[in-house]
Design a protein around this motif. Structure first.
Motif, PDB file in Angstrom:
ATOM      1  N   ASP A  71       7.785 -81.709 -29.891  1.00 23.97           N
ATOM      2  CA  ASP A  71       6.802 -80.903 -30.605  1.00 23.97           C
ATOM      3  C   ASP A  71       7.490 -79.826 -31.441  1.00 23.97           C
ATOM      4  N   LYS A 107      -0.961 -88.380 -20.468  1.00 27.25           N
ATOM      5  CA  LYS A 107      -0.176 -87.290 -19.888  1.00 27.25           C
ATOM      6  C   LYS A 107       0.662 -86.582 -20.952  1.00 27.25           C
ATOM      7  N   ALA A 108       1.385 -87.377 -21.750  1.00 29.80           N
ATOM      8  CA  ALA A 108       2.288 -86.789 -22.749  1.00 29.80           C
ATOM      9  C   ALA A 108       1.517 -86.035 -23.829  1.00 29.80           C
ATOM     10  N   HIS A 110      -1.497 -84.721 -23.608  1.00 25.58           N
ATOM     11  CA  HIS A 110      -2.113 -83.507 -23.036  1.00 25.58           C
ATOM     12  C   HIS A 110      -1.087 -82.381 -22.964  1.00 25.58           C
ATOM     13  N   GLU A 111       0.121 -82.695 -22.506  1.00 29.30           N
ATOM     14  CA  GLU A 111       1.186 -81.694 -22.454  1.00 29.30           C
ATOM     15  C   GLU A 111       1.552 -81.225 -23.862  1.00 29.30           C
ATOM     16  N   SER A 112       1.591 -82.166 -24.800  1.00 24.79           N
ATOM     17  CA  SER A 112       1.876 -81.839 -26.192  1.00 24.79           C
ATOM     18  C   SER A 112       0.795 -80.919 -26.762  1.00 24.79           C
ATOM     19  N   ASN A 114      -1.085 -78.833 -25.144  1.00 25.85           N
ATOM     20  CA  ASN A 114      -0.919 -77.497 -24.566  1.00 25.85           C
ATOM     21  C   ASN A 114       0.203 -76.733 -25.264  1.00 25.85           C
ATOM     22  N   TRP A 115       1.262 -77.451 -25.659  1.00 21.53           N
ATOM     23  CA  TRP A 115       2.371 -76.805 -26.371  1.00 21.53           C
ATOM     24  C   TRP A 115       1.893 -76.273 -27.712  1.00 21.53           C
TER      25      TRP A 115
END
Length: 261
Positions: A71, A107-108, A110-112, A114-115
């Motif tokens: 990201d 998963k990836a 969602h984490e991205s 949030n970043w």
């Protein structure tokens, strides 16, 4: 009416701009932008592009690199197009995804998300709806578009790899239209069935589709016009370094823009 985003090396983008046929809809590869930031900035400098008319998708280069760029690297590429801090074209960064894997993408991405929410909340985002079959695709679509709270997501990308699992992207487009009618839909790349890709691009809610194929076709098949049923040679490894805009390239670009519109 869909638009076509030409995926090609920087020297060809420069030549398209010089010929005044660059277009208004673009997909750029983050790693390529970072390789030539000054040249990309010149092609897409703010005063040349009306932000209300131009769309620039900043792809995470997963197809080209095998894994998505981070990201932070995608944001660096986005900022490389800015003439000064705070100024931006209409750029849509693509969240991290995992090719053909809905569970890993959920998963990836969602984490991205949030970043981006923490580090760059001003940018509209694209989520790629991966899935290894229909159920997996629907779970990804539901997760981001129907169940969760992801207000920064304004675009979805429907990947070409989905055609291997579903034989067509038509049903996927219709499902997205049903559960998220206000979302913008982009078709990521030409699949092995370009005829179906063009049919899908003509669905009214599809905003665009990208590919390098019409731009590189005459590099491999000199003098021949590209058609949706043409056999497509593998991309020559030197094309990104040596590719040039020829009269045949211009004709092929004109035709594909007309076919998907």
């Amino acid at each position: 009416m869909a638009q076509f985003a030409a995926v090609c090396p920087i020297q060809m983008l420069e030549q398209l701009k010089e010929r005044k046929i660059l277009g208004t809809y673009h997909l750029l590869l983050a790693h390529h932008v970072l390789e030539y930031p000054d040249r990309f900035k010149e092609v897409f400098k703010h005063e040349d592009l009306n932000t209300k008319q131009h769309t620039i998708i900043m792809d995470n280069s997963i197809v080209e690199l095998g894994d998505a760029a981070s990201d932070a690297k995608v944001l660096e590429a986005v900022k490389a197009l800015q003439d000064k801090p705070g100024q931006r074209n209409w750029i849509i960064p693509v969240l991290t995804d995992v090719m053909g894997d809905g569970k890993a993408t959920r998963k990836a991405a969602h984490e991205s998300y949030n970043w981006w929410k923490a580090n760059a909340p001003e940018w509209p985002l694209m989520v790629v709806l991966q899935g290894n079959d229909w159920a997996d695709f629907c779970r990804t679509a539901d997760y981001f578009l129907a169940e969760g709270d992801f207000p920064q997501i304004e675009y979805v990308g429907i990947p070409r790899v989905l055609v291997k699992a579903l034989s067509s992207r038509q049903k996927a487009i219709q499902y997205v239209d049903a559960i998220a009618p206000n979302i913008s839909t982009h078709l990521l790349g030409f699949s092995d069935d370009v005829t179906d890709d063009i049919i899908c691009a003509n669905i009214p809610t599809v905003e665009g589709i990208d590919s390098a194929v019409p731009l590189r076709y005459d590099y491999s098949v000199e003098g021949d016009a590209y058609t949706p049923t043409a056999d497509i040679p593998a991309r020559p490894p030197e094309w990104f370094k040596d590719g040039q805009v020829t009269d045949a390239t211009v004709k092929n670009l004109y035709n594909i823009r007309r076919w998907v519109a």
